[in-house]
Design an enzyme around this catalytic site. Structure first.
Site, short mmCIF file in Angstrom:
data_model
loop_
_atom_site.label_atom_id
_atom_site.label_comp_id
_atom_site.label_asym_id
_atom_site.label_seq_id
_atom_site.Cartn_x
_atom_site.Cartn_y
_atom_site.Cartn_z
N ARG A 173 31.02 3.83 28.15
CA ARG A 173 30.94 3.21 29.37
C ARG A 173 32.15 2.19 29.84
O ARG A 173 32.87 2.52 31.20
CB ARG A 173 29.76 2.13 29.80
CG ARG A 173 29.50 1.73 31.19
CD ARG A 173 28.07 0.89 31.08
NE ARG A 173 27.83 0.45 32.51
CZ ARG A 173 27.37 1.17 33.55
NH1 ARG A 173 27.03 2.28 33.50
NH2 ARG A 173 27.38 0.62 34.64
N PHE A 188 24.12 0.26 47.34
CA PHE A 188 25.54 1.26 47.13
C PHE A 188 26.53 0.80 48.07
O PHE A 188 26.08 0.55 49.37
CB PHE A 188 25.21 2.73 47.01
CG PHE A 188 24.60 3.20 45.83
CD1 PHE A 188 25.42 3.76 44.87
CD2 PHE A 188 23.21 3.29 45.51
CE1 PHE A 188 24.96 4.23 43.43
CE2 PHE A 188 22.86 3.76 44.39
CZ PHE A 188 23.58 4.01 43.50
N VAL A 196 31.67 1.29 39.84
CA VAL A 196 30.85 1.66 38.67
C VAL A 196 29.28 1.16 38.89
O VAL A 196 29.33 -0.18 38.80
CB VAL A 196 31.41 1.53 37.04
CG1 VAL A 196 30.51 2.03 36.10
CG2 VAL A 196 32.74 2.16 37.06
N SER A 197 28.56 1.94 38.95
CA SER A 197 27.00 1.44 39.33
C SER A 197 26.54 0.80 38.28
O SER A 197 26.76 0.92 36.94
CB SER A 197 26.26 2.29 39.92
OG SER A 197 26.76 2.92 41.11
N ALA A 198 25.31 -0.16 38.36
CA ALA A 198 24.79 -0.80 37.51
C ALA A 198 24.09 0.22 36.44
O ALA A 198 23.80 1.36 36.92
CB ALA A 198 23.77 -1.82 37.89
#
Length: 411
Positions: A42, A221, A76-78
């Site tokens: 990640r 988002f 970059v989403s959680a």
């Protein structure tokens, strides 16, 4: 051991720890998603100066691009929402999957799940975003497993007929007809859908002439750009000192906003509901209930210097306009300090009525929806003959290309 090797070892430790947290919290439920999360580095997809401890937090999104006003336009989403959406999609080996909204890490996890016999296409309207995603995917060893395209996702994806799954990783106000045309008959569409300002990541599957939800997850988002972009309507209200409170409406702004002129100069009123909740317990369904049933629902923001800004810990950014007045969701200590009571504070000549309208919905949520089965969502594309009569407890939202319904439990 050199510094880079040490960082990689530390990243692997943190990734493994986070995988366990996601599994224990119920966001990861399958072996395939867990294996994919453990396999993908990640930290290779976030800005280089991002601390590993931030990258590998359960609920931390990392912004990768801002516009000229400093507003996040790509991130970059959680980890929790990425893994939850992968579970919603029910991906299998050999599938062909479309990701709308490129970042790299999510596409890499999809590639791990669908395997070498699967196909992954990641698209974004912003060439800077796709260039970055393609470069990072190549560097991480996924360059030949993910096809990255620069395209407005409102259009069909050239060179592909059908996708077994479509995962949208940007906030959508509506479902593009192209998505439905390219979704396989038995495919799953996972989309963060905005309904009167409140979003849920909804997994949809076809049922006869419409789409029906199989699951829904609370999410947030960055909004869609391009043809599918939807601009909120804003109403800026100055207080007596010129500081602003802003009301944001999805698509149901007041017909006569001038009625609210000078409203912040009026005496404030408040009403309390008797409905309490313990500290730390989510009440996200109340937000969605307001979006479904509270007349004049909007979201509220307060500029520093306003009375509201000085009281930030006593209210939440949800409001309802009632003619020349508006009320907003407030809380005060309750349950001997272990929780709060919901209430409504209001400004305007008819503030008491505005507050009473909000209290009515708080109490209705408490009686009819709280701690009940989750609501069900449906999408009826234009021309699909959506039902004209809907059961009690159903909220409707008109969209450009169809109709969204939320069916709340009535028993």
């Amino acid at each position: 051991m050199n510094g880079k090797a040490t960082d990689e070892t530390r990243a692997a430790e943190l990734r493994g720890k986070l995988a366990g947290e996601l599994r224990d919290a119920g966001f990861i439920t399958s072996a395939s998603v867990e294996a994919a999360f453990r396999a993908v580095p990640r930290h290779a997809f976030v800005p280089a100066d991002t601390p590993l401890e931030v990258t590998y937090q359960l609920d931390s999104a990392v912004v990768t691009k801002r516009d000229e006003h400093g507003v996040a336009v790509s991130s970059v989403s959680a980890a929790y929402i990425q893994t939850a959406m992968l579970e919603q999609a029910e991906l299998k080996s050999g599938m062909t999957v479309l990701e709308i909204g490129s970042g790299g890490v999510n596409a890499a996890m999809i590639a791990e799940i669908v395997g070498p016999k699967g196909r992954v296409v990641s698209v974004d309207i912003d060439p800077e975003v796709t260039d970055r995603a393609a470069t990072l995917l190549e560097a991480a060893g996924y360059g030949d497993r993910v096809t990255v395209l620069t395209i407005d996702a409102e259009d069909e994806i050239p060179g592909f007929e059908k996708f077994n799954a479509i995962i949208v990783t940007v906030g959508a106000w509506d479902l593009a007809p192209a998505w439905l045309r390219q979704l396989a008959e038995d495919g799953t569409l996972v989309v963060p859908l905005r309904m009167n300002g409140i979003s849920r990541s909804i997994a949809f599957r076809r049922v006869n002439n419409h789409l029906a939800s199989t699951s829904a997850v609370v999410c947030g988002f960055v909004p869609m750009q391009g043809t599918g972009e939807h601009i909120d309507q804003e109403l800026r209200l100055p207080d007596p000192n010129g500081h602003m409170v802003t009301l944001r409406f999805d698509d149901r702004a007041p017909n006569n906003p001038s009625l609210l002129d000078g409203v912040l100069a009026t005496e404030r009123s408040e009403v309390w509901s008797g409905v309490t909740i313990k500290n730390g317990v989510s009440f996200a369904d109340l937000h969605l209930w307001f979006a479904s049933f509270l007349p004049g629902f909007c979201r509220l923001a307060a500029q520093e210097g306003t009375e509201l800004a000085q009281e930030r810990k006593t209210w939440f950014p949800f409001a309802g306009v009632h003619g020349d007045s508006f009320a907003y969701l407030s809380v005060r200590p309750a349950l001997e300090g272990t929780g709060v009571e919901f209430g409504a504070r209001a400004y305007g000549p008819h503030g008491q009525e505005a507050a009473a309208a909000m209290i009515k919905q708080i109490q209705a949520w408490d009686e009819r929806a709280r701690n009940r089965a989750e609501p069900m969502f449906a999408y009826w594309p234009t021309g699909s003959n959506a039902p004209t009569r809907l059961p009690d407890g159903t909220a409707t939202f008109n969209k450009t290309h169809g109709l969204v319904t939320i069916s709340w439990p009535t028993g």
